[in-house]
Design a protein around this motif. Sequence first.
Motif, PDB file in Angstrom:
ATOM      1  N   UNK A  54       0.760  -1.178   0.000  1.00  0.00           N
ATOM      2  CA  UNK A  54      -0.178  -0.039   0.091  1.00  0.00           C
ATOM      3  C   UNK A  54       0.957   1.318  -0.056  1.00  0.00           C
TER       4      UNK A  54
ATOM      5  N   UNK B  83      -0.885  -0.283  11.509  1.00  0.00           N
ATOM      6  CA  UNK B  83      -2.110  -0.728  10.825  1.00  0.00           C
ATOM      7  C   UNK B  83      -3.382  -0.269  11.908  1.00  0.00           C
ATOM      8  N   UNK B  84      -4.495  -0.300  11.121  1.00  0.00           N
ATOM      9  CA  UNK B  84      -5.715  -0.140  12.076  1.00  0.00           C
ATOM     10  C   UNK B  84      -5.802  -1.373  12.942  1.00  0.00           C
ATOM     11  N   UNK B  85      -5.195  -2.406  12.607  1.00  0.00           N
ATOM     12  CA  UNK B  85      -5.346  -3.675  13.648  1.00  0.00           C
ATOM     13  C   UNK B  85      -4.537  -3.508  15.072  1.00  0.00           C
TER      14      UNK B  85
ATOM     15  N   UNK C 228      -6.067  -0.218  16.605  1.00  0.00           N
ATOM     16  CA  UNK C 228      -7.366  -0.593  17.707  1.00  0.00           C
ATOM     17  C   UNK C 228      -6.978  -1.419  18.727  1.00  0.00           C
TER      18      UNK C 228
ATOM     19  N   UNK D  14      -5.699  -4.825  24.177  1.00  0.00           N
ATOM     20  CA  UNK D  14      -5.383  -6.237  24.009  1.00  0.00           C
ATOM     21  C   UNK D  14      -4.657  -6.579  22.560  1.00  0.00           C
TER      22      UNK D  14
ATOM     23  N   UNK E 234      -4.812  -7.803  18.872  1.00  0.00           N
ATOM     24  CA  UNK E 234      -5.846  -8.312  18.193  1.00  0.00           C
ATOM     25  C   UNK E 234      -5.343  -9.267  17.340  1.00  0.00           C
ATOM     26  N   UNK E 235      -4.089  -9.527  17.352  1.00  0.00           N
ATOM     27  CA  UNK E 235      -3.294 -10.610  16.522  1.00  0.00           C
ATOM     28  C   UNK E 235      -3.075 -10.314  15.142  1.00  0.00           C
ATOM     29  N   UNK E 236      -3.002 -11.460  14.330  1.00  0.00           N
ATOM     30  CA  UNK E 236      -3.161 -11.348  12.657  1.00  0.00           C
ATOM     31  C   UNK E 236      -1.658 -10.978  12.374  1.00  0.00           C
ATOM     32  N   UNK E 237      -0.687 -10.316  13.067  1.00  0.00           N
ATOM     33  CA  UNK E 237       0.398  -9.926  12.627  1.00  0.00           C
ATOM     34  C   UNK E 237       1.569 -11.261  12.905  1.00  0.00           C
TER      35      UNK E 237
ATOM     36  N   UNK F 153      -6.871 -13.948   8.749  1.00  0.00           N
ATOM     37  CA  UNK F 153      -5.873 -12.828   9.037  1.00  0.00           C
ATOM     38  C   UNK F 153      -4.834 -12.652   7.751  1.00  0.00           C
ATOM     39  N   UNK F 154      -4.781 -11.288   7.524  1.00  0.00           N
ATOM     40  CA  UNK F 154      -3.672 -11.162   6.323  1.00  0.00           C
ATOM     41  C   UNK F 154      -2.905 -10.024   6.935  1.00  0.00           C
TER      42      UNK F 154
ATOM     43  N   UNK G 265      -2.988  -6.887   6.348  1.00  0.00           N
ATOM     44  CA  UNK G 265      -3.587  -5.794   6.403  1.00  0.00           C
ATOM     45  C   UNK G 265      -4.489  -5.634   7.609  1.00  0.00           C
ATOM     46  N   UNK G 266      -4.957  -6.865   7.868  1.00  0.00           N
ATOM     47  CA  UNK G 266      -6.080  -6.666   9.232  1.00  0.00           C
ATOM     48  C   UNK G 266      -6.035  -8.273   9.682  1.00  0.00           C
ATOM     49  N   UNK G 267      -6.292  -8.336  10.850  1.00  0.00           N
ATOM     50  CA  UNK G 267      -6.359  -9.432  11.591  1.00  0.00           C
ATOM     51  C   UNK G 267      -7.971 -10.046  11.593  1.00  0.00           C
TER      52      UNK G 267
ATOM     53  N   UNK H  31      -9.515 -11.102  14.075  1.00  0.00           N
ATOM     54  CA  UNK H  31     -10.066 -10.520  15.143  1.00  0.00           C
ATOM     55  C   UNK H  31     -10.614  -9.109  15.062  1.00  0.00           C
ATOM     56  N   UNK H  32      -9.733  -8.325  14.300  1.00  0.00           N
ATOM     57  CA  UNK H  32     -10.110  -6.739  13.800  1.00  0.00           C
ATOM     58  C   UNK H  32     -11.340  -7.011  13.037  1.00  0.00           C
TER      59      UNK H  32
END
Lengths: 897, 289
Positions: A699, A762-764, A767, A773, A775-778, B258-259, B261-263, B265-266
């Motif tokens: 991006x 990032x927004x995640x 947030x 907490x 929010x995971x994902x990374x 998950x990717x 750009x965002x999880x 959970x997000x």
Amino acid sequence: MNIRQSVGATRYLGERTPRKENARLLTGRGQFVDDVRVAGALHIAFARSQVARGRIVSIDTSAALDLPGVQAVYTQADFADVPVHFLNYFFTPILAPVTLLADGRVACVGEAVAMVIAESRAIAEDGAALVEIVIEEETPLVTLADAKRGPPVHPGFDDNIAAEMGDEDSILALKDMLKGAAHVVSQRIAHQRIAQSPMENRACLAIPDGAGEMTIHLGCQSPHLAARVLAMSLGMEPAQLRVIAKDVGGGFGLKNIPWREEIATVVAARKFGRPLKWIEDRFEALTASSHAREQDITLTAGFDAEGHLLGAYAEYDSNNGAWPMGEDANIAVHMFMWPAYKLKAYGFVTRGWYTNTMGLGGYRGPWAMESLIREVLLEKAAKQIGIDVIEIRRRNLVTAADQPFTSTLGITVDDITTDACLEKLVAHLDLPKFRKEQAEARKQGRYLGIGFAAYIEPTGSAGSMQPMTGETAQVRIEPTGKVVATLSTHSQGHGTATTMAQVIADRLGVKYEDVAIYEGDSALGAFSPGAGGSRQAVIAGGACWTAAENLADKVRTVAAHVSNASVEAVSIVDGMVHIDGAPEMSRSLREIAEIAYGEPHRLPPGMASGLESQFRYQPPPMTMTSAAHACVVEVNPDTGFVKILRWCSAEDCGTVINPGIVEGQIAGGLAQAIGQVLLEDMPYDAKGNPLAATFKDYLMPAISDVPDFEYLHANTPSQTTGGMRGVGEGGAIVGPPTLVNAIADALAPFGTLGETITLPLTPTRVLGVIEGRDLGGHGETAAAVVEEAPAPVAAAPVAAARIDGSYAMTMKTPMGDQAMTGHFRTDGSALSGELESPEGSQGFTGSVEGNRLKFDLKVEKPMKITLKYDLVVEGDSISGKVKMGMFGSSKISGTRV
Amino acid sequence: MKPAPFDYAKPATVAEACRILSEAGGGATMIAGGQTLMPLLNLRMSQPFILVDINGIAGLKGVSRGDGGTRVGPATRQSEALRDATLNRHLPAFVKALSHVGHYQTRNRGTIGGSVALGEPAAEMPATAVALGAMIEIASVRGTRTVAAKDFYLGPYMTVLEPDELVTGIVYPDWADGHVVLFREVAQRPGDFALTGLVGAAEVAGDRIARVGLAFFGMGPTPIRMVQAEALLTGAALSSLDVDAVAAAGVADCAPFDDHHASAEYRRLVGKRILAATLREAFNLKVAA
């Protein structure tokens, strides 16, 4: 202020003069490498590794060669007879065993394994898809953590440390020192990997002409530097190579020097004997061009009760990838972290690490992490100490009264204005009003934040290291009265033809429209490294300044002579030469030129004919730019989205040649800063695959992400001719901390951004701070690295090893091999002896443990450091390391004499 | 980034297109606007033997009214659909969602059918088709069939379309005049695929929700029809609507991932919030104290 009054009435300095480049660029008539069409040219595509690490078992090119339209397929074996010396920007050899194409092994995804030459790029790509590469895969090292515990990326290396400087002892000393500090504040920042993403990708068209000569159209930042590096790398005479770069769409450091694919194109064109063109596509650019950043730093600083800085220490690691364009521990991060702040002591260890990822290249403000970590830590500290974020800077910034000021690492500043920039910014902003708005907004569930950052930046460096030199301007008035300047500047969007023409027109007294600039060709003008290190306005500007004034002096002398007037009575205005009090004697510049060229007998006796001037300007070694920025954001507490509401820059870049171009430079750097903080990311998966292979996933900041910036020019002339200071990189350096601080301020009601700030926010991640907490994902992409058994350290102590004697030894340093002779005498566990080098002989004492010798040597020159030697004797050979304070370690090897 | 070699055909009729698709035995790809396909071809992620250009088939373009619905030809350009009076009059939710597809320039080439048939799970138009209850008309040499949009999507870029089949129309049922448009999306930059988004329509009679269709996008492998939330909303009284319960039910049907750009959970958290916010805004409901 050392600016002389303008010669003429028309001022161009400081004006928003329209850019000379615009007409062709904005009407689609720029000439980029792919726009250059040459009869008989063939096209290159590379077959690249899809595996991050492994041994090449076989490369079968037969199917590709059978494809109609494919003319040749080369592998590294075909280039084995061409020695290529890969150099970094500073002309130092690359330490990793880098070759044009993969040589027996691959060390990252995207590494070129075979080169296909075909009648069109499409056919070349068809051919590349047919090259069958069999690789015996190994577990790749992807992250910094992997690099620290995994087997060496490059077989035969001791470990994955690509470069190392600093000293653990210095950190221990600082830790001790800060034990009694009223406040100790730490911050870690993990900066993501960046894909450089210039608008125009890398490009090379190599045209062999005749007897071993070559014309090369290259996407580069300086044709002169590119020609010089190519000649050095290939063992050619510089005159055999002509590099042309008319228009280049962005460089950012990526195009400082030609790298593997560009050099391979040149080598292949010589070998094949026909013009070859390689135009990097966006997929290659994102995944296989040198990346940037990916750094991890932890900074700790101690303050007294009032918030005065006492001392600080940092540990820094950078993922250099497999094939960096120069192994880099980024010493500049540490050098430039503190010269604007009254810090009393600093310690650091800094390392670059090899991994199985794409190599690292320089990127606009390569040392920018110093400002990011420092300014983020300072605002965190202010909140912890309970003082205002402006106040903590007021208490610590170096002011005019403090200068000259020398930082703990030896950088002296004598004309920085960071504090003045900050005050100008604060006066403009009405901070109390904002704090009121912020408090009101919070009551309504809206989260506004303001962030600041202040910094200095070394610009216009010349004379202390290769290839940073002065600049030459050749200016002449043609017999037509028009002005032509031949320069070694280069624009990848910088608008040097505009700014240099402004300087010349202003200092000579001619119309801007009558000045033509030639640049972008290594066959024109003299050597300079072009764009890089925010230098062109400072140095080339100074060269144009003096060359034009010298030329004006000649015009006045000629006019005075032919008019029987005094030189002082002559002035040049808008291309007309006037004599004070004698308007009837005014002549056009053309008339003077016609005399100078066509009637040399009318010139003063002994004067050379023509109207030409050449000047090479050698500026002070370094010119400092200062700035302070502020940014206001609103964070959406439901989505974690960050909206930038306002951004103000107060910068001191000295004399402004063209405010539009200065603002364009700042805005461009800030756009990159916004991308780095909020959007851009080149993650790798555990297998070593780059995950952002298109602009759908990578991006870039779009125009909708970049606000209108407010510019408060707070300029004070520098000590250079003309008084300019560089402004090319600043936005990318000061921007990230400004934005991170604003987000942290907005989120203050929810807590801090955490002990570790991981970019991008990032927004995640944002947030996650709001929600308190993860929010995971990374997901951590660390590969399942098998911990390697530590390499056996020397052989078991040999009883009564035969050590005594003399050894001829070689020390490997970044400046080349250094020879010395060591004389060692043992007495039980005691060691004594002398080291002889060209600088002289020095005695030492130390210790012996089995066959291992340890001793320290203190040296005074070039600076005071202690050299710690750690050597092992085996039979008649000796080997080991010497640790050279903050300059890292060097390897030593030798044999008994 | 140059496509692998391919043949090219530009049939003039649906029958001819079907014949070519059938003869290609799975080796054909259709092109209409090419806004997704061209990058895929250039990256060689798609390597068809033959490219079937459907832009020459007159019957596949335009918007028409039929019994109880609006029929959109798949080769209709997105920019034309945005300006289309019939769509603006009858399907405001469709138009609202479409305005978020890509960018001004890409909408000049991109088509409705291309977006619907591609099945990108984070895209607006597949979710719109699902939410509004669209029927997708499909033709092949074997005949024609019609599939409900809710049954059309199988996974990311996977649909019930067989390799020899062609979408010939998308029919959106009418929603009562004055129906409520439901739309919200969260995307990092305008034109990006959404991190999470929702689209739908609702008919309100007096205090009651008479009919509702809702779908999430970017919240799973396909557009997700919010079956449980629709059930809670249908027939519900606005005055006593438990918006948070509906929002929780809406997300309960999702399987986000998950990717970088965002999880997941997000997406769940924000998806729930935008659904609640959209319903409150649309039905003028206050946040419960």
